[in-house]
Structures are given as C-alpha cells and as structure tokens.
Write an enzyme that holds these catalytic residues in place. Structure first.
Site, PDB file in Angstrom:
ATOM      1  N   HIS A   1      22.003   9.770  42.778  1.00  0.00           N
ATOM      2  CA  HIS A   1      21.408   9.999  44.100  1.00  0.00           C
ATOM      3  C   HIS A   1      22.395  10.902  44.834  1.00  0.00           C
ATOM      4  O   HIS A   1      23.459  10.453  45.263  1.00  0.00           O
ATOM      5  CB  HIS A   1      21.207   8.675  44.848  1.00  0.00           C
ATOM      6  CG  HIS A   1      20.572   8.834  46.186  1.00  0.00           C
ATOM      7  ND1 HIS A   1      21.222   8.539  47.365  1.00  0.00           N
ATOM      8  CD2 HIS A   1      19.331   9.273  46.528  1.00  0.00           C
ATOM      9  CE1 HIS A   1      20.410   8.769  48.379  1.00  0.00           C
ATOM     10  NE2 HIS A   1      19.246   9.212  47.899  1.00  0.00           N
TER      11      HIS A   1
ATOM     12  N   ASP B   1      20.741   8.783  52.551  1.00  0.00           N
ATOM     13  CA  ASP B   1      19.438   8.567  53.188  1.00  0.00           C
ATOM     14  C   ASP B   1      19.661   7.896  54.539  1.00  0.00           C
ATOM     15  O   ASP B   1      20.461   6.957  54.654  1.00  0.00           O
ATOM     16  CB  ASP B   1      18.554   7.664  52.324  1.00  0.00           C
ATOM     17  CG  ASP B   1      18.027   8.367  51.083  1.00  0.00           C
ATOM     18  OD1 ASP B   1      18.151   9.607  51.019  1.00  0.00           O
ATOM     19  OD2 ASP B   1      17.511   7.671  50.173  1.00  0.00           O
TER      20      ASP B   1
ATOM     21  N   HIS C   1      12.198   8.780  56.072  1.00  0.00           N
ATOM     22  CA  HIS C   1      13.663   8.873  56.153  1.00  0.00           C
ATOM     23  C   HIS C   1      14.091  10.335  56.021  1.00  0.00           C
ATOM     24  O   HIS C   1      13.285  11.211  55.687  1.00  0.00           O
ATOM     25  CB  HIS C   1      14.338   8.037  55.053  1.00  0.00           C
ATOM     26  CG  HIS C   1      14.202   8.615  53.688  1.00  0.00           C
ATOM     27  ND1 HIS C   1      13.023   8.611  52.963  1.00  0.00           N
ATOM     28  CD2 HIS C   1      15.118   9.227  52.871  1.00  0.00           C
ATOM     29  CE1 HIS C   1      13.202   9.167  51.788  1.00  0.00           C
ATOM     30  NE2 HIS C   1      14.472   9.567  51.701  1.00  0.00           N
TER      31      HIS C   1
END
Length: 230
Positions: free
Chosen positions: A125, A129, A204
């Site tokens: 990732h 976020d 988000h």
C-alpha cells in the site's frame, strides 16, 4: 665755466639713457616674479588667476576645498550605504518569498489517518489513506505544476503534482478535479475534492509521495521531515 657746464650736461644725458635702457629690459614676467617674491616675503600667496592673496585668504580657501572634499566623500559613502541597504532588503524579501512559496502543508485540513504505508494482503500500500467525506476540499502541498489530472485506473480520479524540489504527489479516488495539466499551484491552493472513485472501499483520500518522481516512500516520515504534522 662753460666746460664744467658741458660736462654736467653730458653726465645727465648718460644717466637718462641708462635709466631708459634699464626700463626697456623690465618685462611683465620679471614684474610678476618680483611681485611673487615680495608676496612670499610678506606672507601672501598667488591665486590661480595670477592675483595675490594674503595668507588668511589662502588658508580660508584651502579650508573650503578641504570641506568640499570631505562632503563629497561623505556623499559617496552615503550612496554606497544606501545601495547596500537596498540590496540587502531586496535579498531578504526574495528569501522570504521563496520560503513562503516552498513551505509545505497537509493535503487537507484536520486529516484523519485511517491506513498507513506498507504491505498488506501481500502487496504494497504505497501511500496513506485519510478518512474524508465525499467533497472534502483538497490542497496542493507546496508550489509546483500539475502533471496529471484525470482518470487513473484503480486510482479513480487522480491528480499528480510535481513540486519545486522534484517531489511528485498523488491524490486519488477524487470526486472532483479543479486543476488541469500544466497549471501552477501554490501551498494550500484548492485542487479538488475527495471521493470514492476507482478501486475504493469507501470515501477517502489516498495520497502518495514519490521523491524525484521515483519510487514511493512513506508519506508520514516524509511529511514529518518537511515540517508537516498529521
């Protein structure tokens, strides 16, 4: 008797002739030289036009010339000091403007971090976020240029900005894009709104940091080094 008178007359004639001859040999230059010698003896000086000045006048004029020279030096020094001060002020203003343009800010106000940088489910990732309702205003983090604005596949609606130091940021899953490619941005400038587009599990902002446009790094550490607290 007549002989004596004749001799006297002859002597007078000779003396007169001698005086006349002496007068004929006195030139203007010799007169000036004599005057200068007398003036020097009597404590006087000769002016530039050839006239004679007494010692007091000469000293007074010398003092005036010295005073003028001092004033000229002071005027030159004042002009140089003024020029240096102006240059210093200009440099300070430029430095202040540069610092303002190169400052860093968070991509949104009061960010709420919901997911960190790192591997999850077997894949990286590559960003952070931030939980944000659809339509939350997003901001450029510093001065730079928009290099991508549009659909980004799994990123959904995406903006890429290359900043003044070469760093590239990604803002993904947007609901609105307010800038276009080639547009200049400044710190805190409105660039779009968060959303839920692309491969997203909920509203988000996904943000990535790519120093020099290369591989992604942990935005949390990078932002901290640049004075931005989350």
């Amino acid at each position: 008797m007549s002989g004596s008178l004749g001799a006297a007359t002859a002597s007078a004639t000779v003396a007169s002739a001698s005086a006349t001859a002496a007068t004929q040999f006195v030139t203007p230059a010799s007169v000036v030289a004599v005057q200068a010698a007398l003036a020097q003896r009597d404590g006087a000086h000769t002016a530039s036009d050839g006239s004679l000045l007494d010692l007091g006048t000469a000293r007074e004029q010398g003092a005036i010339r010295a005073q003028r020279a001092t004033q000229e030096r002071e005027a030159v020094a004042a002009r140089e000091a003024k020029a240096k001060a102006a240059a210093k002020a200009k440099a300070a203003a430029k430095a202040k403007a540069t610092a303002k343009a190169h400052r860093w800010v968070a991509p949104l106000k009061r960010p709420v971090l919901t997911s960190n940088f790192g591997y999850r489910w077997g894949r990286l990732h590559a960003g952070l976020d931030f939980g944000a309702a659809v339509g939350t205003p997003l901001r450029a983090m510093s001065s730079g240029t928009v290099i991508k604005a549009g659909w980004g596949g799994g990123y959904g609606q995406k903006i890429e900005i290359r900043y003044w130091d070469g760093t590239v940021s990604y803002f993904a899953h947007l609901s609105e894009i307010a800038v276009e490619v080639g547009q200049k941005v400044t710190p805190g400038m409105f660039v779009g709104r968060s959303g839920n587009t692309g491969n997203s599990t909920g509203p988000h902002l996904h943000m990535e940091i790519h120093p020099g446009g290369g591989n992604p790094v942990d935005p949390k550490l990078w932002l901290s080094k640049h004075g931005v607290k989350l």
